[in-house]
Design an enzyme around this catalytic site. Structure first.
Site, PDB file in Angstrom:
ATOM      1  N   TRP A   1      -2.566  -2.795  -1.712  1.00 32.91           N
ATOM      2  CA  TRP A   1      -2.206  -4.211  -1.832  1.00 32.91           C
ATOM      3  C   TRP A   1      -3.076  -4.893  -0.796  1.00 32.91           C
ATOM      4  O   TRP A   1      -2.865  -4.752   0.413  1.00 32.91           O
ATOM      5  CB  TRP A   1      -0.723  -4.417  -1.529  1.00 32.91           C
ATOM      6  CG  TRP A   1      -0.254  -5.809  -1.819  1.00 32.91           C
ATOM      7  CD1 TRP A   1       0.159  -6.299  -3.027  1.00 32.91           C
ATOM      8  CD2 TRP A   1      -0.149  -6.892  -0.892  1.00 32.91           C
ATOM      9  NE1 TRP A   1       0.504  -7.622  -2.903  1.00 32.91           N
ATOM     10  CE2 TRP A   1       0.327  -8.015  -1.613  1.00 32.91           C
ATOM     11  CE3 TRP A   1      -0.419  -7.046   0.464  1.00 32.91           C
ATOM     12  CZ2 TRP A   1       0.543  -9.252  -1.028  1.00 32.91           C
ATOM     13  CZ3 TRP A   1      -0.199  -8.279   1.063  1.00 32.91           C
ATOM     14  CH2 TRP A   1       0.280  -9.365   0.323  1.00 32.91           C
TER      15      TRP A   1
ATOM     16  N   HIS B   1      18.396 -36.606  -7.074  1.00 30.87           N
ATOM     17  CA  HIS B   1      17.754 -37.069  -5.838  1.00 30.87           C
ATOM     18  C   HIS B   1      16.251 -36.813  -5.873  1.00 30.87           C
ATOM     19  O   HIS B   1      15.609 -36.726  -4.840  1.00 30.87           O
ATOM     20  CB  HIS B   1      18.403 -36.394  -4.626  1.00 30.87           C
ATOM     21  CG  HIS B   1      19.849 -36.758  -4.483  1.00 30.87           C
ATOM     22  ND1 HIS B   1      20.252 -38.007  -4.048  1.00 30.87           N
ATOM     23  CD2 HIS B   1      20.972 -36.080  -4.794  1.00 30.87           C
ATOM     24  CE1 HIS B   1      21.578 -38.060  -4.062  1.00 30.87           C
ATOM     25  NE2 HIS B   1      22.042 -36.900  -4.522  1.00 30.87           N
TER      26      HIS B   1
ATOM     27  N   GLU C   1      17.896 -17.598  -7.556  1.00 30.99           N
ATOM     28  CA  GLU C   1      17.455 -16.244  -7.900  1.00 30.99           C
ATOM     29  C   GLU C   1      16.835 -16.225  -9.307  1.00 30.99           C
ATOM     30  O   GLU C   1      15.811 -15.573  -9.541  1.00 30.99           O
ATOM     31  CB  GLU C   1      18.647 -15.277  -7.798  1.00 30.99           C
ATOM     32  CG  GLU C   1      18.423 -13.869  -8.315  1.00 30.99           C
ATOM     33  CD  GLU C   1      17.310 -13.095  -7.610  1.00 30.99           C
ATOM     34  OE1 GLU C   1      16.718 -13.611  -6.649  1.00 30.99           O
ATOM     35  OE2 GLU C   1      17.010 -11.980  -8.064  1.00 30.99           O
TER      36      GLU C   1
ATOM     37  N   LYS D   1      13.046 -15.021 -10.173  1.00 34.25           N
ATOM     38  CA  LYS D   1      12.749 -13.937 -11.138  1.00 34.25           C
ATOM     39  C   LYS D   1      11.739 -14.410 -12.175  1.00 34.25           C
ATOM     40  O   LYS D   1      10.801 -13.705 -12.503  1.00 34.25           O
ATOM     41  CB  LYS D   1      14.014 -13.482 -11.890  1.00 34.25           C
ATOM     42  CG  LYS D   1      15.022 -12.645 -11.164  1.00 34.25           C
ATOM     43  CD  LYS D   1      14.623 -11.222 -10.927  1.00 34.25           C
ATOM     44  CE  LYS D   1      13.920 -11.077  -9.602  1.00 34.25           C
ATOM     45  NZ  LYS D   1      14.686 -10.817  -8.436  1.00 34.25           N
TER      46      LYS D   1
ATOM     47  N   LYS E   1       6.220  -4.297  -3.721  1.00 33.36           N
ATOM     48  CA  LYS E   1       7.664  -4.140  -3.548  1.00 33.36           C
ATOM     49  C   LYS E   1       8.124  -4.282  -2.102  1.00 33.36           C
ATOM     50  O   LYS E   1       9.148  -4.854  -1.820  1.00 33.36           O
ATOM     51  CB  LYS E   1       8.060  -2.774  -4.107  1.00 33.36           C
ATOM     52  CG  LYS E   1       9.536  -2.496  -4.078  1.00 33.36           C
ATOM     53  CD  LYS E   1      10.213  -3.116  -5.263  1.00 33.36           C
ATOM     54  CE  LYS E   1      11.702  -2.912  -5.261  1.00 33.36           C
ATOM     55  NZ  LYS E   1      12.357  -3.963  -6.046  1.00 33.36           N
TER      56      LYS E   1
ATOM     57  N   ASN F   1      -2.216   2.029   5.661  1.00 34.50           N
ATOM     58  CA  ASN F   1      -1.266   1.037   5.160  1.00 34.50           C
ATOM     59  C   ASN F   1      -0.853   0.163   6.326  1.00 34.50           C
ATOM     60  O   ASN F   1      -0.479   0.676   7.377  1.00 34.50           O
ATOM     61  CB  ASN F   1      -0.038   1.758   4.579  1.00 34.50           C
ATOM     62  CG  ASN F   1       1.084   0.797   4.240  1.00 34.50           C
ATOM     63  OD1 ASN F   1       0.838  -0.366   3.948  1.00 34.50           O
ATOM     64  ND2 ASN F   1       2.312   1.285   4.284  1.00 34.50           N
ATOM     65  N   GLY F   2      -0.927  -1.170   6.137  1.00 34.33           N
ATOM     66  CA  GLY F   2      -0.543  -2.071   7.219  1.00 34.33           C
ATOM     67  C   GLY F   2      -1.747  -2.869   7.684  1.00 34.33           C
ATOM     68  O   GLY F   2      -2.747  -2.983   6.977  1.00 34.33           O
TER      69      GLY F   2
ATOM     70  N   GLU G   1       8.267 -14.854 -10.717  1.00 37.93           N
ATOM     71  CA  GLU G   1       7.708 -13.552 -10.370  1.00 37.93           C
ATOM     72  C   GLU G   1       7.151 -12.797 -11.565  1.00 37.93           C
ATOM     73  O   GLU G   1       6.058 -12.271 -11.503  1.00 37.93           O
ATOM     74  CB  GLU G   1       8.871 -12.694  -9.836  1.00 37.93           C
ATOM     75  CG  GLU G   1       8.800 -12.329  -8.431  1.00 37.93           C
ATOM     76  CD  GLU G   1       9.962 -11.401  -8.076  1.00 37.93           C
ATOM     77  OE1 GLU G   1      11.083 -11.579  -8.582  1.00 37.93           O
ATOM     78  OE2 GLU G   1       9.718 -10.495  -7.274  1.00 37.93           O
TER      79      GLU G   1
ATOM     80  N   ARG H   1       4.180  -0.215  -4.741  1.00 37.30           N
ATOM     81  CA  ARG H   1       3.862  -0.691  -3.394  1.00 37.30           C
ATOM     82  C   ARG H   1       2.563  -1.488  -3.347  1.00 37.30           C
ATOM     83  O   ARG H   1       2.260  -2.156  -2.359  1.00 37.30           O
ATOM     84  CB  ARG H   1       3.762   0.483  -2.418  1.00 37.30           C
ATOM     85  CG  ARG H   1       5.061   1.206  -2.182  1.00 37.30           C
ATOM     86  CD  ARG H   1       4.885   2.239  -1.096  1.00 37.30           C
ATOM     87  NE  ARG H   1       4.546   1.626   0.169  1.00 37.30           N
ATOM     88  CZ  ARG H   1       5.413   1.285   1.101  1.00 37.30           C
ATOM     89  NH1 ARG H   1       6.686   1.524   0.916  1.00 37.30           N
ATOM     90  NH2 ARG H   1       5.015   0.724   2.216  1.00 37.30           N
TER      91      ARG H   1
ATOM     92  N   CYS I   1       0.830  -1.196   0.000  1.00 32.67           N
ATOM     93  CA  CYS I   1       0.000   0.000   0.000  1.00 32.67           C
ATOM     94  C   CYS I   1       0.872   1.257   0.000  1.00 32.67           C
ATOM     95  O   CYS I   1       1.833   1.362   0.764  1.00 32.67           O
ATOM     96  CB  CYS I   1      -0.926   0.099   1.202  1.00 32.67           C
ATOM     97  SG  CYS I   1      -2.129  -1.211   1.272  1.00 32.67           S
TER      98      CYS I   1
HETATM   99  C1  F6R Z   1      12.129 -10.546  -5.551  1.00 34.14           C
HETATM  100  C2  F6R Z   1      11.818  -9.562  -4.544  1.00 34.14           C
HETATM  101  C3  F6R Z   1      11.454 -10.032  -3.192  1.00 34.14           C
HETATM  102  C4  F6R Z   1      12.264  -9.256  -2.137  1.00 34.14           C
HETATM  103  C5  F6R Z   1      11.815  -9.643  -0.724  1.00 34.14           C
HETATM  104  C6  F6R Z   1      12.648  -8.956   0.324  1.00 34.14           C
HETATM  105  O1  F6R Z   1      12.434  -9.954  -6.772  1.00 34.14           O
HETATM  106  O2  F6R Z   1      11.870  -8.399  -4.785  1.00 34.14           O
HETATM  107  O3  F6R Z   1      11.650 -11.403  -3.061  1.00 34.14           O
HETATM  108  O4  F6R Z   1      13.603  -9.551  -2.337  1.00 34.14           O
HETATM  109  O5  F6R Z   1      10.486  -9.308  -0.557  1.00 34.14           O
HETATM  110  O6  F6R Z   1      12.565  -7.578   0.228  1.00 34.14           O
HETATM  111  P1  F6R Z   1      13.603  -6.631   0.955  1.00 34.14           P
HETATM  112  O7  F6R Z   1      14.923  -6.879   0.342  1.00 34.14           O
HETATM  113  O8  F6R Z   1      13.096  -5.250   0.716  1.00 34.14           O
HETATM  114  O9  F6R Z   1      13.578  -7.009   2.400  1.00 34.14           O
END
Ligand code: F6R
Length: 617
Positions: free
Chosen positions: A78, A512, A489, A493, A612, A102-103, A496, A27, A2
């Site tokens: 969100w 395995h 990673e 990606k 984010k 927010n929250g 996501e 956000r 949010c």
């Molecule tokens: C993946 C991504 C998330 C963040 C995770 C932690 O692309 O962006 O997996 O890495 O939510 O976020 P931070 O680093 O802000 O604690």
């Protein structure tokens, strides 16, 4: 999670709010809305879906009706409580009170029951709306607007922030922070802005105040004042100057922020090195002095606590810190660590690794352990973020604002920080040796810049591999050693942003279990740079090749064997130090996910269901 904005000034509030929400859309983007003061009324426009729906609404609106309002609040959601519908979208109105939130209000059930007994009828399924009724209840007791908001807020449990207006108190916007971030700023004309992140303020001012938990910001035409939400007393807060620029939060010709941010990585790495090294100090790897460095250097063991991509960057760090610097380094998901009872040495350093510096689980671990007397540190990309302020010492990546929801440059620069730490430990403890590591480290951004340059042909090769595999049903990224976190990673990606099933696996683990899934419909992206693990990885690759998988090989240009095994081959730049291959590898996995997502036509910068900054557990 949010995004909220508030404005009291002389410009069109709707314009400021919409632009601010655009800056905050990463956000949350389930629904959006703005409320603006018009005479002694507050009008609300809100809609489910992305911000463009609201933009359209204002465009279609009779311009004479469109307000030249100069006070308002806005929100991009969100969803946590209640579906992402227009009804549940913020701002919420209850009587004269209009608010955004927010929250999470953890005790919302009790509050709701109590309010319903008092005859209130919430119109939405959200926890947020209830706050408005709480303010109305306080107003019934003849309290001022400020006090009513203050006392109502004290009834909430959980981490959240609110921004509130009242039809009976025009030209006033009140924001309170408890857990979820909130910043305030004043521009040179005296206009006041509130927002959950500093980005919306950058268009107007670089001077901001990060509210502390329990702070109330009261924005009026006469000025901005901070008070303690419990005592109501005025408090002074330090103004900080933002290092970020407006250009950094624009796409600058790139089709997506994610692509722009991938290309910004060489600069982000140089900036991170420059801001963390003291280049006057003649020793190799001289970390610029601050309390975090002392904590780090005195630590007997490190515990890197993180979520998502930050966790994978930390895993890479573990390889280096253990191999070169001989520092025991544990890496753990914050959400798991939090509920364990780990054995920690007295001199253990607990490091929260978080791009945003606001991730709820990571923050909770740090707070718990700080209370228990443990030393804590942070690696964050946001100066002023909660995690960076609450730990004993913070290290900052200087990646600049990362707007694409998928982390890219923050990942690479976090690895950059761990590399600097490794070098610094080596230097101070003289336990290991890494000839030429510093020279290669400072040269790395140039290597990455050349690698990303059109002339390297790398993007074309990755595009080709994505085109050839876009219809496949599953993807495995495999690697060994420090390429293994990169495999994890890469899979994250791809999931996501392209919404395809992808797994990251330690190459040696395939047989395995998961090898049972391999057939001609599966793509295996093998990360096999020229290093000590390469031969073993190639053996694992032979096993999947025999079972018909499509293979994308990523390795040294001289690796004929790997090229022969691969349907597509992506060459890496040749680096002297094999451990640094993770940097170009990260560019490959990012670009591959980006290209595949482009072919799939997904919303790359705002992938579905994500936000984010994850400020709820
Ligand atoms: C993946 C991504 C998330 C963040 C995770 C932690 O692309 O962006 O997996 O890495 O939510 O976020 P931070 O680093 O802000 O604690």
């Amino acid at each position: 999670m949010c995004g909220i904005v508030g404005y009291v000034g002389n410009r069109s509030a709707v314009e400021v709010l919409l632009k601010g929400l655009q800056r905050l859309e990463y956000r949350g983007y389930d629904s959006t809305g703005v409320a603006f003061q018009k005479g002694n009324r507050i009008e609300i426009e809100k809609s489910e879906g992305k911000l463009e729906n609201i933009f359209k609404r204002f465009k279609e609106m009779d311009l004479n009706r469109a307000p030249v309002s100069t006070v308002g609040i806005g929100h991009t959601r969100w969803a946590t409580h209640g579906k992402p519908t227009t009804q549940n979208a913020h701002p919420h109105r209850t009587g004269s009170i209009v608010l955004v939130h927010n929250g999470i209000i953890e005790n919302y059930r009790e509050i709701k029951e109590d309010l319903m007994k008092k005859g209130h009828e919430p119109q939405s399924e959200t926890d947020s709306e209830l706050f408005g009724f709480l303010v109305l209840e306080e107003l019934k007791l003849k309290k001022s607007f400020i006090d009513a908001v203050r006392f109502a807020f004290q009834k909430l449990e959980g981490a959240c922030s609110v921004v509130v207006m009242s039809e009976n108190d025009p030209d006033t916007v009140i924001g309170i922070r408890n857990g979820s971030p909130l910043v305030a700023g004043i521009d040179s004309e005296g206009a006041i802005y509130l927002a959950s992140d500093p980005q919306p303020l950058l268009d107007y001012t670089k001077k901001v105040v990060y509210l502390e938990n329990g702070d109330m910001a009261i924005a009026k035409r006469s000025g901005l004042e901070f008070r303690d939400v419990i005592t109501g007393k005025v408090v002074q807060r330090e103004t900080i100057e933002l290092q970020w620029s407006v250009e950094q939060i624009d796409k600058q010709g790139y089709p997506h922020f994610m692509l722009k941010e991938i290309y910004e990585q060489p600069t982000a790495l140089i900036d991170t090195f420059n801001s963390n090294l003291d280049r006057i100090d003649p020793t190799s790897f001289p970390l610029a002095k601050h309390p975090g460095v002392d904590k780090l250097m005195n630590a007997s063991e490190l515990h890197l606590i993180a979520c998502g991509t930050s966790y994978y960057a930390s895993l890479v760090g573990k390889y280096w810190l253990e191999k070169y610097a001989r520092v025991s380094t544990q890496v753990e998901f914050a959400s798991e660590f939090r509920y364990r009872d780990p054995v920690l040495d007295d001199r253990a350093l607990i490091v929260g690794v978080s791009q945003s510096g606001e991730t709820a689980d990571t923050l909770a671990v740090l707070r718990d352990l700080k209370k228990k007397g443990k030393a804590t540190a942070a690696v964050s990309n946001v100066r002023g973020s909660t995690i960076s302020r609450e730990t004993d010492g913070a290290f900052f990546t200087s990646a600049g604002p990362e707007i694409g929801v998928a982390a890219t440059k923050s990942f690479l620069t976090q690895m950059g920080i761990f590399l600097l730490w490794t070098g610094a430990f080596l230097e101070r403890r003289k336990k290991g040796s890494a000839d030429g590591l510093f020279e290669e480290t400072v040269h790395l951004p140039h290597v990455l810049k050349n690698y990303l340059d059109d002339s390297s042909g790398i993007r074309e090769k990755i595009k080709e591999a994505a085109r050839a595999t876009v219809t496949k049903k599953g993807f495995f990224f495999i690697g060994r050693g420090s390429s293994y976190p990169l495999a994890l990673e890469g899979a994250l990606k791809l999931k996501e942003i392209a919404y395809v099933h992808a797994e990251g696996y330690a190459a040696g683990e395939l047989k395995h279990g998961p090898i049972a899934m391999i057939d001609e419909n599966v793509v295996v992206i093998v990360l096999a740079p020229k290093d000590g693990w390469r031969d073993k990885t190639i053996s694992n690759l032979e096993e999947v090749k025999a079972r018909g998988a499509q293979i994308i090989g990523v390795g040294d240009p001289s690796d004929r064997h790997l090229q022969d095994l691969s349907h597509h081959f992506i060459p890496l730049p040749t680096l002297k130090n094999e451990d640094l291959n993770v940097f170009p590898l990260s560019i490959v996995v990012q670009l591959f996910s980006y290209e595949l997502a482009t072919l799939k036509g997904t919303d790359i910068d705002k992938p579905r269901n994500l936000a984010k900054s994850v400020t709820v557990e």
